[in-house]
Scaffold this motif. Structure first.
Motif: not given
Length: 267
Positions: A83, A97, A101
Protein backbone atom coordinates in the motif's frame (compact mmCIF):
# COMPACT_ATOMS: atom_id res chain seq x y z
CA UNK A 1 25.55 0.71 -16.39
CA UNK A 2 22.66 0.24 -13.98
CA UNK A 3 21.14 -3.22 -13.61
CA UNK A 4 17.38 -3.05 -14.13
CA UNK A 5 14.41 -4.53 -15.98
CA UNK A 6 13.67 -2.40 -19.03
CA UNK A 7 10.54 -2.31 -21.16
CA UNK A 8 10.57 -5.20 -23.67
CA UNK A 9 10.86 -4.32 -27.34
CA UNK A 10 11.41 -0.65 -26.64
CA UNK A 11 14.71 0.93 -27.60
CA UNK A 12 15.65 3.82 -25.39
CA UNK A 13 16.29 6.92 -27.50
CA UNK A 14 19.89 7.89 -27.98
CA UNK A 15 20.58 10.61 -25.49
CA UNK A 16 23.53 12.98 -25.69
CA UNK A 17 26.17 12.50 -23.06
CA UNK A 18 25.39 14.55 -20.00
CA UNK A 19 27.63 17.54 -19.63
CA UNK A 20 29.92 17.65 -16.59
CA UNK A 21 27.76 20.48 -15.25
CA UNK A 22 24.56 18.43 -15.56
CA UNK A 23 26.17 15.39 -13.98
CA UNK A 24 27.39 17.51 -11.09
CA UNK A 25 23.92 19.00 -10.68
CA UNK A 26 22.28 15.54 -10.65
CA UNK A 27 24.81 14.20 -8.17
CA UNK A 28 24.32 17.26 -5.97
CA UNK A 29 20.57 16.58 -5.96
CA UNK A 30 21.25 12.95 -5.08
CA UNK A 31 23.54 13.84 -2.20
CA UNK A 32 21.06 16.42 -0.94
CA UNK A 33 18.41 13.68 -0.90
CA UNK A 34 20.78 11.27 0.84
CA UNK A 35 21.65 13.89 3.46
CA UNK A 36 17.95 14.45 4.02
CA UNK A 37 17.30 10.73 4.55
CA UNK A 38 20.35 10.43 6.82
CA UNK A 39 19.08 13.35 8.89
CA UNK A 40 15.70 11.79 9.61
CA UNK A 41 15.34 10.95 13.29
CA UNK A 42 12.70 8.24 13.16
CA UNK A 43 12.12 8.01 16.89
CA UNK A 44 10.82 11.55 17.19
CA UNK A 45 8.26 11.35 14.39
CA UNK A 46 5.55 9.09 13.04
CA UNK A 47 6.26 6.64 10.25
CA UNK A 48 3.83 8.41 7.90
CA UNK A 49 5.62 11.74 8.35
CA UNK A 50 8.96 10.06 7.74
CA UNK A 51 7.68 8.41 4.55
CA UNK A 52 6.48 11.79 3.30
CA UNK A 53 10.01 13.10 3.69
CA UNK A 54 11.46 10.06 1.90
CA UNK A 55 9.09 10.65 -1.04
CA UNK A 56 10.13 14.30 -1.31
CA UNK A 57 13.85 13.47 -1.07
CA UNK A 58 13.40 10.73 -3.72
CA UNK A 59 11.74 13.19 -6.09
CA UNK A 60 14.76 15.44 -5.60
CA UNK A 61 17.30 12.63 -6.04
CA UNK A 62 15.86 10.86 -9.13
CA UNK A 63 16.45 12.77 -12.39
CA UNK A 64 13.30 13.06 -14.48
CA UNK A 65 10.84 12.28 -11.68
CA UNK A 66 7.71 14.45 -11.62
CA UNK A 67 6.02 12.70 -8.69
CA UNK A 68 7.02 9.93 -6.28
CA UNK A 69 5.28 7.56 -3.90
CA UNK A 70 6.57 5.26 -1.16
CA UNK A 71 4.79 1.95 -0.66
CA UNK A 72 5.22 -0.53 2.20
CA UNK A 73 4.48 -4.21 2.63
CA UNK A 74 3.47 -6.10 5.76
CA UNK A 75 6.31 -8.62 6.26
CA UNK A 76 3.80 -11.19 7.52
CA UNK A 77 1.58 -10.92 4.42
CA UNK A 78 4.10 -10.07 1.69
CA UNK A 79 3.43 -8.24 -1.57
CA UNK A 80 -0.32 -8.85 -1.34
CA UNK A 81 -0.40 -6.27 1.47
CA UNK A 82 1.42 -3.49 -0.42
CA UNK A 83 0.00 0.00 0.00
CA UNK A 84 1.27 3.50 -0.83
CA UNK A 85 1.61 5.42 2.43
CA UNK A 86 3.13 8.67 1.20
CA UNK A 87 3.33 10.52 -2.11
CA UNK A 88 4.28 13.91 -3.46
CA UNK A 89 0.97 14.19 -5.36
CA UNK A 90 -2.55 12.83 -5.01
CA UNK A 91 -2.30 11.38 -8.53
CA UNK A 92 0.34 8.90 -7.31
CA UNK A 93 -2.10 7.56 -4.72
CA UNK A 94 -4.68 7.15 -7.48
CA UNK A 95 -2.21 5.36 -9.77
CA UNK A 96 -1.03 3.02 -7.05
CA UNK A 97 -4.58 2.25 -5.94
CA UNK A 98 -5.21 1.06 -9.51
CA UNK A 99 -1.98 -0.93 -9.39
CA UNK A 100 -2.35 -2.58 -5.99
CA UNK A 101 -6.07 -2.79 -5.28
CA UNK A 102 -7.80 -2.97 -8.66
CA UNK A 103 -5.57 -4.62 -11.27
CA UNK A 104 -2.79 -6.26 -9.26
CA UNK A 105 -0.24 -5.46 -11.97
CA UNK A 106 2.29 -2.70 -12.54
CA UNK A 107 5.95 -1.68 -12.24
CA UNK A 108 5.97 -1.56 -8.45
CA UNK A 109 4.61 -5.09 -8.07
CA UNK A 110 7.06 -6.33 -10.71
CA UNK A 111 10.05 -4.70 -9.02
CA UNK A 112 9.13 -6.17 -5.63
CA UNK A 113 8.70 -9.64 -7.15
CA UNK A 114 12.04 -9.47 -9.00
CA UNK A 115 13.76 -7.31 -6.36
CA UNK A 116 15.27 -5.29 -9.22
CA UNK A 117 14.55 -1.77 -10.47
CA UNK A 118 11.86 -1.75 -13.15
CA UNK A 119 11.61 0.88 -15.88
CA UNK A 120 8.94 1.73 -18.43
CA UNK A 121 9.39 4.45 -21.03
CA UNK A 122 5.88 4.22 -22.46
CA UNK A 123 3.34 2.76 -20.05
CA UNK A 124 0.58 2.78 -22.65
CA UNK A 125 2.46 0.31 -24.86
CA UNK A 126 4.16 -1.79 -22.17
CA UNK A 127 3.18 -5.43 -22.72
CA UNK A 128 4.06 -6.41 -19.16
CA UNK A 129 1.00 -4.64 -17.74
CA UNK A 130 -1.62 -4.46 -20.51
CA UNK A 131 -4.39 -3.20 -18.24
CA UNK A 132 -2.39 -0.95 -15.94
CA UNK A 133 -0.29 0.72 -18.64
CA UNK A 134 -3.17 2.02 -20.75
CA UNK A 135 -5.07 3.14 -17.68
CA UNK A 136 -2.17 5.21 -16.37
CA UNK A 137 -1.31 6.62 -19.79
CA UNK A 138 -4.83 8.04 -19.92
CA UNK A 139 -3.98 9.74 -16.61
CA UNK A 140 -1.12 11.49 -18.47
CA UNK A 141 1.71 9.53 -16.82
CA UNK A 142 3.90 7.85 -19.42
CA UNK A 143 7.14 6.81 -17.67
CA UNK A 144 7.72 4.86 -14.48
CA UNK A 145 10.72 3.83 -12.40
CA UNK A 146 10.07 1.43 -9.51
CA UNK A 147 12.86 0.77 -7.00
CA UNK A 148 12.60 -2.03 -4.41
CA UNK A 149 13.34 -1.15 -0.79
CA UNK A 150 15.35 -4.04 0.64
CA UNK A 151 17.25 -4.45 3.92
CA UNK A 152 19.24 -7.68 4.02
CA UNK A 153 16.75 -10.30 2.82
CA UNK A 154 13.75 -8.28 4.00
CA UNK A 155 11.53 -6.62 1.39
CA UNK A 156 10.30 -3.37 2.96
CA UNK A 157 8.42 -1.86 0.02
CA UNK A 158 9.16 0.26 -3.05
CA UNK A 159 9.79 3.79 -4.26
CA UNK A 160 7.67 4.56 -7.33
CA UNK A 161 8.68 7.49 -9.54
CA UNK A 162 6.47 8.69 -12.39
CA UNK A 163 6.92 11.22 -15.20
CA UNK A 164 4.55 12.80 -17.70
CA UNK A 165 7.12 12.56 -20.51
CA UNK A 166 8.07 9.34 -22.30
CA UNK A 167 11.46 7.71 -21.70
CA UNK A 168 12.08 9.94 -18.70
CA UNK A 169 14.26 7.46 -16.80
CA UNK A 170 17.47 6.54 -18.58
CA UNK A 171 20.33 4.48 -17.16
CA UNK A 172 21.65 7.53 -15.30
CA UNK A 173 18.35 8.01 -13.44
CA UNK A 174 18.15 4.33 -12.50
CA UNK A 175 21.70 4.44 -11.19
CA UNK A 176 21.11 7.47 -8.97
CA UNK A 177 17.70 6.20 -7.88
CA UNK A 178 19.22 2.88 -6.83
CA UNK A 179 21.89 4.69 -4.82
CA UNK A 180 19.15 6.60 -3.03
CA UNK A 181 16.94 3.56 -2.41
CA UNK A 182 19.48 1.66 -0.31
CA UNK A 183 19.82 4.11 2.63
CA UNK A 184 16.14 5.06 2.24
CA UNK A 185 15.21 1.41 2.84
CA UNK A 186 17.26 1.37 6.04
CA UNK A 187 15.59 4.56 7.31
CA UNK A 188 12.11 3.21 6.58
CA UNK A 189 12.90 -0.18 8.10
CA UNK A 190 14.31 1.36 11.29
CA UNK A 191 11.28 3.64 11.58
CA UNK A 192 8.99 0.60 11.35
CA UNK A 193 11.00 -1.22 14.03
CA UNK A 194 10.78 1.77 16.37
CA UNK A 195 7.06 2.22 15.74
CA UNK A 196 6.40 -1.48 16.38
CA UNK A 197 8.47 -1.40 19.57
CA UNK A 198 6.57 1.67 20.75
CA UNK A 199 3.23 -0.02 20.04
CA UNK A 200 4.29 -3.15 21.94
CA UNK A 201 5.33 -0.97 24.89
CA UNK A 202 1.95 0.77 24.89
CA UNK A 203 0.10 -2.56 24.73
CA UNK A 204 2.16 -3.88 27.64
CA UNK A 205 1.51 -0.73 29.65
CA UNK A 206 -2.22 -0.97 28.97
CA UNK A 207 -2.16 -4.62 30.03
CA UNK A 208 -0.35 -3.73 33.25
CA UNK A 209 -2.75 -0.89 33.95
CA UNK A 210 -5.73 -3.21 33.38
CA UNK A 211 -4.21 -5.83 35.68
CA UNK A 212 -3.74 -3.19 38.39
CA UNK A 213 -7.37 -2.03 38.14
CA UNK A 214 -8.64 -5.63 38.19
CA UNK A 215 -6.59 -6.32 41.31
CA UNK A 216 -8.06 -3.22 42.96
CA UNK A 217 -11.60 -4.33 42.05
CA UNK A 218 -10.94 -7.80 43.46
CA UNK A 219 -9.79 -6.16 46.70
CA UNK A 220 -12.97 -4.08 46.87
CA UNK A 221 -15.21 -7.15 46.35
CA UNK A 222 -13.28 -9.08 49.00
CA UNK A 223 -13.63 -6.23 51.45
CA UNK A 224 -17.38 -6.03 50.91
CA UNK A 225 -18.20 -9.73 50.77
CA UNK A 226 -15.48 -11.43 52.78
CA UNK A 227 -14.77 -13.77 49.84
CA UNK A 228 -11.31 -14.94 48.85
CA UNK A 229 -9.43 -13.68 45.76
CA UNK A 230 -10.64 -16.50 43.50
CA UNK A 231 -14.28 -15.97 44.46
CA UNK A 232 -13.95 -12.22 44.01
CA UNK A 233 -12.48 -12.69 40.53
CA UNK A 234 -15.30 -15.08 39.59
CA UNK A 235 -17.82 -12.47 40.71
CA UNK A 236 -16.11 -9.86 38.56
CA UNK A 237 -16.05 -12.23 35.57
CA UNK A 238 -19.74 -13.04 36.07
CA UNK A 239 -20.66 -9.33 35.92
CA UNK A 240 -18.55 -8.97 32.76
CA UNK A 241 -20.32 -11.87 31.03
CA UNK A 242 -23.82 -10.87 32.18
CA UNK A 243 -23.44 -7.27 31.01
CA UNK A 244 -21.31 -8.21 27.96
CA UNK A 245 -18.69 -5.67 29.03
CA UNK A 246 -14.92 -6.22 29.09
CA UNK A 247 -13.50 -7.30 32.42
CA UNK A 248 -11.22 -4.28 32.79
CA UNK A 249 -14.15 -1.91 32.10
CA UNK A 250 -16.22 -3.58 34.86
CA UNK A 251 -13.20 -3.29 37.17
CA UNK A 252 -12.67 0.40 36.35
CA UNK A 253 -16.34 1.11 36.99
CA UNK A 254 -16.22 -0.64 40.37
CA UNK A 255 -13.05 1.20 41.42
CA UNK A 256 -14.48 4.58 40.35
CA UNK A 257 -17.69 3.87 42.26
CA UNK A 258 -15.70 3.00 45.39
CA UNK A 259 -13.65 6.20 45.01
CA UNK A 260 -16.83 8.32 44.71
CA UNK A 261 -18.27 6.76 47.85
CA UNK A 262 -15.04 7.40 49.72
CA UNK A 263 -15.04 11.07 48.65
CA UNK A 264 -18.69 11.43 49.65
CA UNK A 265 -17.97 10.05 53.12
CA UNK A 266 -15.06 12.42 53.62
CA UNK A 267 -17.15 15.44 52.62
Amino acid sequence: MADFDAQPNRVMPALPDLSPTQREADEAELYAGLRGVAGIVAGGRGVIDLLGDVAEFAEQAIPGADDVGVALVDPQRGISSVQTWAATALLVHEIDTVQYSELREGPSITCMESRRPTVSGSLGSDSRWPHFGGRVARMQMHSALALPLIVGDQLVGAINAYATSRDAFADHAVQLGSQFAKPAAVSVYNAQLLANAHERTLRLQRALDSRSVIDQAIGIIRGRSGSDASQAFQRLAQISQTENVKLNVVAERLVEEAARRARARRS
